[in-house]
Design an enzyme around this catalytic site. Structure first.
Site: not given
Length: 888
Positions: A536, A538-539, A541-542, A544, A561, A666
């Protein structure tokens, strides 16, 4: 009566004598007023003045200091006529202004003029400097190792003299002012804690205090860095930490480099020719095992330990070397050729690394019915066997291995005999007694062909493994490149039996705290019950992903996640897992809850990667939803009722968190998720903190924070309370009201604090209800105590929602066809001008129409897309933004 006239007569005579004497002293001088004397403190302003009377044209007055002409003097000259005829007699007044009096200005001052070829000089006036002492040298900041002597310097001068110095440590005098000598240098035997030093200069006018110098106490350089044990692929090193004062050591950094050719050139310097790789380790113990190194390879290492005050100096580079290992592969191209009673065996050196110094080869041969015979051949790569005896040798095979001081390497595959072919070279005569050969009873060509095919497969597999090893590790896979925080990652390869490890062993292998492991035990889920689907998002460091969780009686659609543990540090791993266990305590419809945590084996490294299982959120995050409703390919109108419901949902979730004594820190639209029922769930607890005592939390370390959402007191003091989250909620309300706009447009992050201190706040959005903006403004009160609680906010928002009429389709719809030729149309009609837009010809109309809601504040025109843009009411579903139709 006779005595009084006599006294007056004597006084008159004395005055006449004195007048006669002055006339002689000033005979011929035009000066009628001389400079006076000035005594002042440094930095003050003084003025000297002299007057003269002359006949004829007034001369120019020149000022002297200690007999030298002042070329750039700040003086003014005034000329006044005394007689009726301006050419007869003049009065000249000259003033010299001395600004910011300094020591160099002190001295004897006189006025000088030239008249009729003669030079006249006035009587002198004196300028003296007296005031508080002035510092010529002040103590400077330093960083020194603990218990190490150091010197500080301080020097001051008058006038007036003498000037004496008094040293102070942490505002406490070290010695009283005695005598007339100044202690310019302070010699300190050493400190065990960070301290401040200053000096006071005393003279007759008073006291001046120097700047305050901070002496930071760092740990001493570690010593006795040595190797505890050596293995072919491992090195265990230990060191003795230096003194660190009252500050305990937090970690040590180990740097290591391969010892290339010419290492001696840079060994004595601080920096090697290439950047060393750094490994950070927690202490105690002061010992470290380096694994996955290259055998028989020299390295250079050094160590530095850090406390809360900073790092210690590096130790000197220590040369170390791993021991030899066995060869990684067998000898290449082994062949055995028979010529009568002789067998010629040849081979080549292994192509893979020997991992040491080659000492020789060993050869083994055996027949079908004979025992295996081992021979040490030495360094030669060719040997001749002579078969003797009465019994023939059936199916003779030969194998060869290379060996180092660490042992034998892999044996080559058994090679059957081949017939002798001319031109193979002269054999060596190494005779071995064997039974006489006999003919083979079955075709050996098939055996030879099968052996060659098997050898080729083994060779290809070995080359692949060697290539992969060379590519993955130059330093043996113990070090990895640096990540964003500057920390180094230790990577290692575990066995393929990871899937058979227990949950306890998996948790122990992560290197996380015991407290976090205890919390994770309650939320662990069997990895085999989770099936992963499409990604769904992606960054760096990880990622979803969509997934399914197999339960006892059903299959649950979830969001999974994951974390790329290969490029993340241990602290980032702990933060990731801490965010997960933080959610296990939550049970509220407007707060994201945790389903479970599991670990999966990495395809590349085999090290377990953490997986967090969360409820599936159909419409993704709230910020993207709002943004795409306004700017997407198919814009949709979000009624005020829906926006207020979003705000009420968030307030309800935050009210629940505040009762649980959690501070989010946050809160923003990007960290709120939308489920399939269009209900908002507060999520992303990466920065949240639970407060156990009191009602506030003070941030200890500097972390990346969303400054445009942070309360003003948190920006100043890094102190967070539930009322700090109320400020962030007000900004989130503004985001929702503006349909996803960025707060404080045009204001840089570095300018936010000053912008807020000046009393500025976010402006009221267009079409925002006055009551909603008043509620936002209450969230931004300067005093946190004046801000409402989340319970009050939820109640006010629910009342506002009840007061609004039910959401309906807009009564007035404006349809505008924007075809390719529409750019020439007059814009004022569509923009709300006096003239309505021209009605297009129906035959030229496009079937793709966009509906725009018309408000009292103005009308909105939305450009059409390939499908009409619907309006969205509070009780209807809304299509998710492109790329966001599913997500957590």
């Amino acid at each position: 009566m006779g005595r009084v006239p006599l006294a007056w007569w004597l006084a008159l005579c004395c005055w006449g004598c004195a007048a006669h004497k002055d006339t002689q002293t000033e005979a011929g001088s035009p000066f009628v007023g001389n400079p006076g004397n000035i005594t002042g403190a440094r930095g003050l302003t003084g003025t000297l003045r002299c007057e003269l009377q002359v006949q004829g044209e007034p001369p120019e007055v020149v000022w002297l200091r200690d007999g030298q002409i002042l070329e750039l003097a700040d003086n003014t000259q005034t000329q006044v006529p005394l007689g009726e005829d301006w050419q007869d007699e003049w009065k000249v007044v000259s003033q010299l202004r001395i600004s910011a009096l300094q020591l160099s200005d002190a001295g004897e001052y006189q006025c000088m003029v030239h008249l009729e070829g003669r030079t006249f000089v006035s009587q002198p006036g004196f300028v003296g400097l007296e005031g508080l002492p002035y510092f010529l040298e002040e103590p400077e900041d330093k960083a020194v190792p603990a218990n190490t002597p150091f010197n500080l310097s301080c020097q001051a001068q008058g006038p007036p003299e003498p000037v004496t110095l008094l040293w102070l440590q942490d505002a406490v005098p070290l010695a009283p002012v005695t005598g007339h000598s100044s202690q310019h240098s302070l010699q300190t035997p050493g400190l065990n804690k960070t301290s401040s030093f200053s000096c006071e200069a005393h003279n007759a006018k008073g006291v001046t205090t120097s700047r305050t110098a901070t002496i930071t106490v760092l740990p001493q350089r570690p010593h006795h860095l040595h190797v505890v044990s050596r293995q072919p692929t491992e090195l265990e090193v230990a060191w003795t930490p230096g003194l660190s004062g009252i500050y305990p050591l937090t970690h040590c950094n180990l740097q290591a480099v391969l010892s290339d050719d010419g290492v001696g050139i840079w060994l004595g310097k601080s920096d090697p020719p290439e950047d060393p790789l750094t490994l950070q380790v927690s202490v105690p113990p002061h010992q470290l095992r380096l694994e996955k190194l290259l055998p028989h390879t020299p390295y250079h290492i050094r160590i530095s330990c850090s406390s809360s005050q900073g790092p210690s100096p590096w130790t000197h580079w220590l040369p170390v070397e791993t021991t030899e290992g066995v060869p990684l592969g067998p000898p290449e191209n082994v062949s055995a050729m028979r010529n009568g009673s002789q067998v010629l065996v040849r081979w080549q050196e292994p192509r893979v690394p020997l991992q040491g110094t080659l000492l020789g080869y060993r050869l083994a041969y055996r027949g079908q019915d004979t025992p295996e015979v081992l021979m040490d051949i030495g360094l030669t790569r060719e040997v001749t066997l002579e078969l003797r005896g009465d019994r023939p040798v059936a199916n003779l095979t030969v194998s060869v291995t290379a060996y180092t001081s660490a042992g034998d390497g892999p044996w080559s595959l058994p090679v059957p005999l081949e017939p002798w072919r001319p031109g193979q070279g002269q054999p060596l005569h190494h005779l071995v007694s064997e039974p006489p050969p006999r003919a083979f009873s079955w075709p050996w060509w098939y055996v030879l062909l099968g052996a060659l095919v098997a050898a080729a497969c083994v060779l290809i597999l070995a080359l692949f493994l060697v290539h992969r090893r060379k590519k993955e590790t130059r330093y043996g896979e113990v070090f990895e490149p640096t990540v964003e925080r500057g920390e180094l990652v230790v990577r290692y390869r575990v066995r393929k039996s990871y899937s058979r490890r227990t949950t306890e062993a998996t948790l122990n292998s992560l290197g996380i705290s015991e407290e976090l492991k205890e919390k994770l035990r309650d939320v662990m889920v069997d990895r085999h019950k989770v099936a992963l689907g499409k990604t769904l998002g992606e960054g760096e460091f990880g990622a979803v992903m969509e997934g399914q969780l197999n339960q006892d009686d059903s299959i649950l659609k979830v969001a999974v996640k994951t974390m790329k543990i290969a490029i993340c540090t241990r602290s980032e791993l702990e933060d990731f897992l801490s965010e997960a266990v933080c959610m296990k305590e939550f049970d509220h419809p407007n707060v994201m809850r945790l389903i479970g945590v599991c670990f999966q084996g990495s395809d590349r490294e085999g090290f377990p990667e953490p997986v967090v299982i969360l409820p599936f959120m159909k419409h993704g995050d709230l910020h993207s939803f709002l943004l795409y409703s306004r700017l997407g390919d198919q814009p949709v109108f979000l009624p005020t009722q829906m926006l207020v419901k979003f705000m009420a949902d968030i307030a309800s979730g935050m009210e629940y968190l505040s009762t649980k004594r959690f501070i989010h820190r946050d809160l923003a639209a990007r960290n709120c998720m939308l489920n399939e029922n269009m209900s908002v769930c507060v999520a992303d607890f990466g920065l949240s903190k639970k407060i156990y005592n009191g009602d506030y939390y003070r941030q200890g370390r500097i972390a990346k924070m969303p400054v445009k959402w942070i309360a003003i007191e948190s920006l100043a003091d890094r102190v967070y309370t539930s009322k700090s989250d109320v400020w962030s909620f007000g900004v989130t309300m503004w985001e929702i009201a503006t349909r996803g706009q960025t707060p404080y447009p045009g204001v840089e992050n570095s300018e936010i604090y000053d912008y807020l201190r000046q009393g500025n706040r976010l402006k009221q959005p267009v079409d925002c209800l006055d009551g909603l903006y008043a509620l936002m403004s209450r969230c931004w009160e300067l005093n946190p105590r004046d801000r409402p609680s989340f319970a009050e906010l939820r109640e006010d928002l629910e009342n506002t929602l009840k007061a609004l009429p039910p959401a309906q389709e807009p009564d007035e719809i404006l349809y505008v066809n924007m075809d390719e030729g529409g750019s020439h149309l007059e814009p004022r009609g569509a923009a709300g001008g006096a003239d309505p837009p021209t009605q297009p010809d129906p035959k030229d109309s496009c079937s793709c129409l966009t509906a725009a809601d018309v408000h009292s504040a103005g009308r909105y025109v939305l450009c059409p897309s390939t499908a009409p843009g619907p309006t969205l009411s509070a009780d209807r579903g809304c299509p998710a933004p492109p790329g966001q139709e599913d997500g957590a």
